[in-house]
Motif scaffolding. Structure first.
Motif, PDB file in Angstrom:
ATOM      1  N   LEU A  48     -16.919 -15.938  33.405  1.00  0.00           N
ATOM      2  CA  LEU A  48     -16.050 -15.390  32.373  1.00  0.00           C
ATOM      3  C   LEU A  48     -16.866 -14.971  31.165  1.00  0.00           C
ATOM      4  O   LEU A  48     -17.952 -15.489  30.906  1.00  0.00           O
ATOM      5  CB  LEU A  48     -15.005 -16.420  31.931  1.00  0.00           C
ATOM      6  N   THR A  49     -16.309 -14.036  30.439  1.00  0.00           N
ATOM      7  CA  THR A  49     -16.857 -13.644  29.151  1.00  0.00           C
ATOM      8  C   THR A  49     -15.728 -13.638  28.141  1.00  0.00           C
ATOM      9  O   THR A  49     -14.558 -13.435  28.508  1.00  0.00           O
ATOM     10  CB  THR A  49     -17.538 -12.259  29.233  1.00  0.00           C
ATOM     11  N   GLU A  50     -16.054 -13.877  26.886  1.00  0.00           N
ATOM     12  CA  GLU A  50     -15.037 -13.989  25.842  1.00  0.00           C
ATOM     13  C   GLU A  50     -15.424 -13.064  24.703  1.00  0.00           C
ATOM     14  O   GLU A  50     -16.385 -13.316  23.977  1.00  0.00           O
ATOM     15  CB  GLU A  50     -14.952 -15.434  25.357  1.00  0.00           C
ATOM     16  N   THR A  51     -14.672 -11.980  24.575  1.00  0.00           N
ATOM     17  CA  THR A  51     -14.970 -10.991  23.540  1.00  0.00           C
ATOM     18  C   THR A  51     -13.674 -10.413  23.010  1.00  0.00           C
ATOM     19  O   THR A  51     -12.638 -10.451  23.675  1.00  0.00           O
ATOM     20  CB  THR A  51     -15.826  -9.835  24.086  1.00  0.00           C
ATOM     21  N   GLY A  52     -13.721  -9.845  21.811  1.00  0.00           N
ATOM     22  CA  GLY A  52     -12.550  -9.178  21.261  1.00  0.00           C
ATOM     23  C   GLY A  52     -11.400 -10.144  21.037  1.00  0.00           C
ATOM     24  O   GLY A  52     -11.576 -11.351  20.942  1.00  0.00           O
ATOM     25  N   THR A  53     -10.207  -9.606  20.976  1.00  0.00           N
ATOM     26  CA  THR A  53      -9.012 -10.423  20.802  1.00  0.00           C
ATOM     27  C   THR A  53      -8.016 -10.105  21.885  1.00  0.00           C
ATOM     28  O   THR A  53      -7.904  -8.965  22.344  1.00  0.00           O
ATOM     29  CB  THR A  53      -8.356 -10.178  19.425  1.00  0.00           C
ATOM     30  N   ALA A  54      -7.295 -11.137  22.313  1.00  0.00           N
ATOM     31  CA  ALA A  54      -6.282 -10.962  23.354  1.00  0.00           C
ATOM     32  C   ALA A  54      -4.963 -10.552  22.726  1.00  0.00           C
ATOM     33  O   ALA A  54      -4.573 -11.081  21.680  1.00  0.00           O
ATOM     34  CB  ALA A  54      -6.106 -12.269  24.119  1.00  0.00           C
ATOM     35  N   PRO A  55      -4.222  -9.615  23.328  1.00  0.00           N
ATOM     36  CA  PRO A  55      -2.901  -9.252  22.805  1.00  0.00           C
ATOM     37  C   PRO A  55      -1.966 -10.442  22.861  1.00  0.00           C
ATOM     38  O   PRO A  55      -1.959 -11.212  23.813  1.00  0.00           O
ATOM     39  CB  PRO A  55      -2.445  -8.126  23.743  1.00  0.00           C
ATOM     40  N   SER A  56      -1.181 -10.631  21.800  1.00  0.00           N
ATOM     41  CA  SER A  56      -0.287 -11.792  21.756  1.00  0.00           C
ATOM     42  C   SER A  56       0.894 -11.478  20.857  1.00  0.00           C
ATOM     43  O   SER A  56       0.767 -10.781  19.855  1.00  0.00           O
ATOM     44  CB  SER A  56      -1.046 -13.023  21.223  1.00  0.00           C
ATOM     45  N   GLY A  57       2.025 -12.023  21.234  1.00  0.00           N
ATOM     46  CA  GLY A  57       3.206 -11.861  20.403  1.00  0.00           C
ATOM     47  C   GLY A  57       3.422 -13.045  19.481  1.00  0.00           C
ATOM     48  O   GLY A  57       4.426 -13.131  18.779  1.00  0.00           O
ATOM     49  N   ARG A  58       2.448 -13.957  19.436  1.00  0.00           N
ATOM     50  CA  ARG A  58       2.613 -15.175  18.646  1.00  0.00           C
ATOM     51  C   ARG A  58       2.230 -14.929  17.185  1.00  0.00           C
ATOM     52  O   ARG A  58       1.423 -14.068  16.861  1.00  0.00           O
ATOM     53  CB  ARG A  58       1.740 -16.297  19.211  1.00  0.00           C
ATOM     54  N   VAL A  59       2.804 -15.756  16.313  1.00  0.00           N
ATOM     55  CA  VAL A  59       2.429 -15.747  14.904  1.00  0.00           C
ATOM     56  C   VAL A  59       1.087 -16.451  14.763  1.00  0.00           C
ATOM     57  O   VAL A  59       0.808 -17.430  15.446  1.00  0.00           O
ATOM     58  CB  VAL A  59       3.506 -16.447  14.058  1.00  0.00           C
ATOM     59  N   GLY A  60       0.252 -15.962  13.865  1.00  0.00           N
ATOM     60  CA  GLY A  60      -1.028 -16.612  13.636  1.00  0.00           C
ATOM     61  C   GLY A  60      -2.182 -15.787  14.150  1.00  0.00           C
ATOM     62  O   GLY A  60      -2.019 -14.681  14.661  1.00  0.00           O
ATOM     63  N   ARG A  61      -3.374 -16.350  13.998  1.00  0.00           N
ATOM     64  CA  ARG A  61      -4.586 -15.623  14.391  1.00  0.00           C
ATOM     65  C   ARG A  61      -4.649 -15.478  15.912  1.00  0.00           C
ATOM     66  O   ARG A  61      -4.493 -16.461  16.635  1.00  0.00           O
ATOM     67  CB  ARG A  61      -5.812 -16.396  13.895  1.00  0.00           C
ATOM     68  N   ALA A  65     -10.315 -12.856  23.717  1.00  0.00           N
ATOM     69  CA  ALA A  65      -9.909 -12.441  25.063  1.00  0.00           C
ATOM     70  C   ALA A  65     -10.897 -12.942  26.106  1.00  0.00           C
ATOM     71  O   ALA A  65     -12.108 -12.782  25.970  1.00  0.00           O
ATOM     72  CB  ALA A  65      -9.810 -10.923  25.127  1.00  0.00           C
ATOM     73  N   LEU A  66     -10.359 -13.523  27.161  1.00  0.00           N
ATOM     74  CA  LEU A  66     -11.144 -13.945  28.320  1.00  0.00           C
ATOM     75  C   LEU A  66     -11.016 -12.883  29.402  1.00  0.00           C
ATOM     76  O   LEU A  66      -9.911 -12.407  29.698  1.00  0.00           O
ATOM     77  CB  LEU A  66     -10.629 -15.270  28.875  1.00  0.00           C
ATOM     78  N   ALA A  67     -12.135 -12.520  30.006  1.00  0.00           N
ATOM     79  CA  ALA A  67     -12.125 -11.543  31.096  1.00  0.00           C
ATOM     80  C   ALA A  67     -13.220 -11.904  32.089  1.00  0.00           C
ATOM     81  O   ALA A  67     -14.151 -12.665  31.776  1.00  0.00           O
ATOM     82  CB  ALA A  67     -12.346 -10.131  30.555  1.00  0.00           C
ATOM     83  N   LEU A  68     -13.100 -11.375  33.295  1.00  0.00           N
ATOM     84  CA  LEU A  68     -14.159 -11.558  34.277  1.00  0.00           C
ATOM     85  C   LEU A  68     -15.437 -10.884  33.780  1.00  0.00           C
ATOM     86  O   LEU A  68     -15.394  -9.779  33.233  1.00  0.00           O
ATOM     87  CB  LEU A  68     -13.741 -10.959  35.621  1.00  0.00           C
ATOM     88  N   ASN A  69     -16.537 -11.555  34.004  1.00  0.00           N
ATOM     89  CA  ASN A  69     -17.820 -11.064  33.511  1.00  0.00           C
ATOM     90  C   ASN A  69     -18.320  -9.901  34.374  1.00  0.00           C
ATOM     91  O   ASN A  69     -18.426 -10.038  35.597  1.00  0.00           O
ATOM     92  CB  ASN A  69     -18.834 -12.212  33.543  1.00  0.00           C
TER      93      ASN A  69
END
Length: 384
Positions: A48-61, A65-69
Motif C-alpha cells: 500500500l501507499t498513502e498519499t493525498g486525501t481520501a474523499p469523505s462526507g465526514r466533518v473534520g480533517r 488516501a490508501l491505494a495499491l502501490n
C-alpha cells in the motif's frame, strides 16, 4: 487471525480504493487501531501507499488516501507459444507495465533451448520493471500443453511443441526465478474472469493457436478434471469419419477449426508474417477462400460448443486468442449451429462473445496470478 485480517484490509483497498483508514475500518468492521496497525504493516511490505486525501462526507480533517502501490510488488507472466515467446509484468493494481514479445518457431526445438530463451526474455522484462520501481514477487509460465496436478511443475504433454514430461525447473538457468507452469487455455480463462467487472460464474473459454485449447470455469472455479486434462475441446469429434488428427483419432475439431486447418483451407498456409492478422485482412476484403474457411471453422466450433452447452450448462461461451480477433466472421456460423442444436434449454446468441483480451489473455493471466495471490495473502511479501 492477523494474516487473515491483512488480506481483508488489502482486499478492501484493492476493490474499493482509494480509501482512508477510517473508511477501511468501516468497510471491514475492524477497529481503527487494528486497521492502522495492519495498514502500517502493508505499507512496510510495499503493498500500500498513502498519499493525498481520501474523499469523505465526514466533518473534520479528511484522512490520507490508501491505494495499491504502483511501485512495489509485481507479477511476471511468461508465455511459450508455438510461434512466439512473450513476457509481461503487471503491478499490484493489475496494470501491465512491461511487455515483451518475440517471434520464435518453437515447435520441435529442444525444450531446454526454448526455456533458456524464455528465461532471458523474462530477465529483460524484470530488469525494465526494476527501473520502474517494481519488484517481481512471482512468476507463472503459460504453455500450450497439459500441466500435471503435482507440485513439481511437470509439463506432462505439449504435443504442438513436441514436449513430453518436461520440468521447466530442470532447464531454467536461474533456480531463484523458476516460473510455475500452467496451461495457457486455463490462464486465458482466468484472465477473462478477472478482467470482467461482473464475470459469468460458469463459462467455457475456447482459444486457438496451433491447436485448440479450452478451459471450464464452473461456479467461479477453474475445473481441471481428475488429472488436469479437462478442456481438450480440440479433440472432441465433430465428424467421426473425418480427417485423421495428430492425436490418432478421426474427425477432431482441431482438423476443422484449428489455426493450421483454417489457414490451409484459406490458401494461406505458407505465408510469412502474422497469419491471424493476414486472415482477418483477407476476410475483411471479402476474399472468398478466407470467408469459406472461417465459415467452415465456425460451424465446426458451433457443433463442439453445443455439446459443451448440453454438458455443463454454462452462462457464456467466450472466444479467446486468435478466435477473438476473427470473431466477426466466426460468430454467425457458431451462433447458427448453437441455435439449431441447443433446443432443450434457453439460449441467447449474445451468450457467445469474443474476449476483449485477444491473444494477450494467457500471458496476462500468468502475470495476474501472482497479484491475485498477493492480495489473497499479503503476509507472503517480505518487509522492505
Amino acid at each position: 487471525m492477523r494474516r487473515q485480517n491483512l488480506a481483508v484490509v488489502l482486499g478492501v483497498v484493492a476493490a474499493e480504493g482509494p480509501l482512508s483508514r477510517a473508511d477501511v475500518a468501516g468497510h471491514t468492521g475492524l477497529t481503527r487501531p487494528a486497521v492502522s496497525s495492519m495498514v502500517d504493516e502493508l505499507i512496510g511490505r510495499g503493498a500500500l501507499t498513502e498519499t493525498g486525501t481520501a474523499p469523505s462526507g465526514r466533518v473534520g480533517r479528511p484522512g490520507r488516501a490508501l491505494a495499491l502501490n504502483d511501485r512495489g510488488p509485481a507479477g511476471l507472466g511468461l508465455e511459450i507459444g508455438v510461434t512466439h515467446l512473450a513476457a509481461c509484468v503487471v503491478d499490484l493494481r493489475g496494470e501491465p507495465r512491461v511487455w515483451r514479445r518475440v517471434e520464435r518457431a518453437n515447435a520441435g526445438r529442444p525444450a531446454g533451448q526454448v526455456l533458456a530463451e524464455a528465461a532471458a526474455l523474462g530477465a529483460e522484462a524484470e530488469a525494465e520493471a526494476a527501473g520502474l520501481g517494481l519488484r517481481v514477487e512471482g512468476r507463472v509460465l503459460a504453455v500450450p500443453g497439459v500441466v500435471a496436478n503435482e507440485p513439481s511443475g511437470l509439463v506432462a504433454n505439449a504435443p504442438n511443441l513436441g514436449w513430453q514430461a518436461v520440468r521447466p525447473a530442470d532447464h531454467w538457468p536461474d533456480p531463484d526465478t523458476v516460473p510455475e507452469p500452467e496451461n495457457e487455455a486455463n490462464l486465458g480463462a482466468l484472465a477473462e474472469q478477472w478482467h470482467q467487472g461482473h464475470p459469468a460464474e460458469t463459462f467455457v473459454h475456447v482459444s486457438a493457436e496451433a491447436g485448440i485449447g479450452a478451459a471450464l470455469v464452473v461456479g467461479g472455479q477453474l475445473f481441471r478434471g481428475a488429472r488436469g486434462f479437462a478442456g481438450e475441446l480440440g479433440h472432441l469429434p465433430v465428424h467421426p469419419e473425418g480427417a485423421r488428427c495428430a492425436c490418432g483419432a478421426r474427425g477432431c475439431l482441431e482438423q476443422y477449426a484449428g489455426e493450421a486447418a483454417v489457414l490451409r483451407e484459406a490458401g494461406l498456409a505458407d505465408r510469412a508474417g502474422d497469419p491471424v492478422a493476414l486472415l482477418a485482412e483477407r476476410a475483411a476484403a471479402g476474399d472468398a477462400p478466407a470467408l469459406h474457411a472461417l465459415d467452415r471453422a465456425g460451424r465446426a466450433l458451433g457443433l463442439a460448443l453445443a455439446s459443451a452447452v448440453h454438458l455443463i450448462d454454462p452462462d457464456a461461451l467466450v472466444l479467446g486468442g486468435a478466435y477473438a480477433e476473427l470473431a466477426e466472421w466466426l460468430l454467425p456460423s457458431i451462433r447458427a449451429e448453437l441455435a439449431a442444436r441447443v433446443t432443450v434449454r434457453p439460449w441467447s446468441p449474445e451468450a457467445v462473445r469474443p474476449s476483449a483480451l485477444g491473444r494477450r489473455g494467457p500471458v496476462l493471466g500468468a502475470a495476474w496470478s501472482t497479484v491475485r495471490r498477493i492480495i489473497a495473502d499479503p503476509s507472503r511479501l517480505p518487509a522492505r
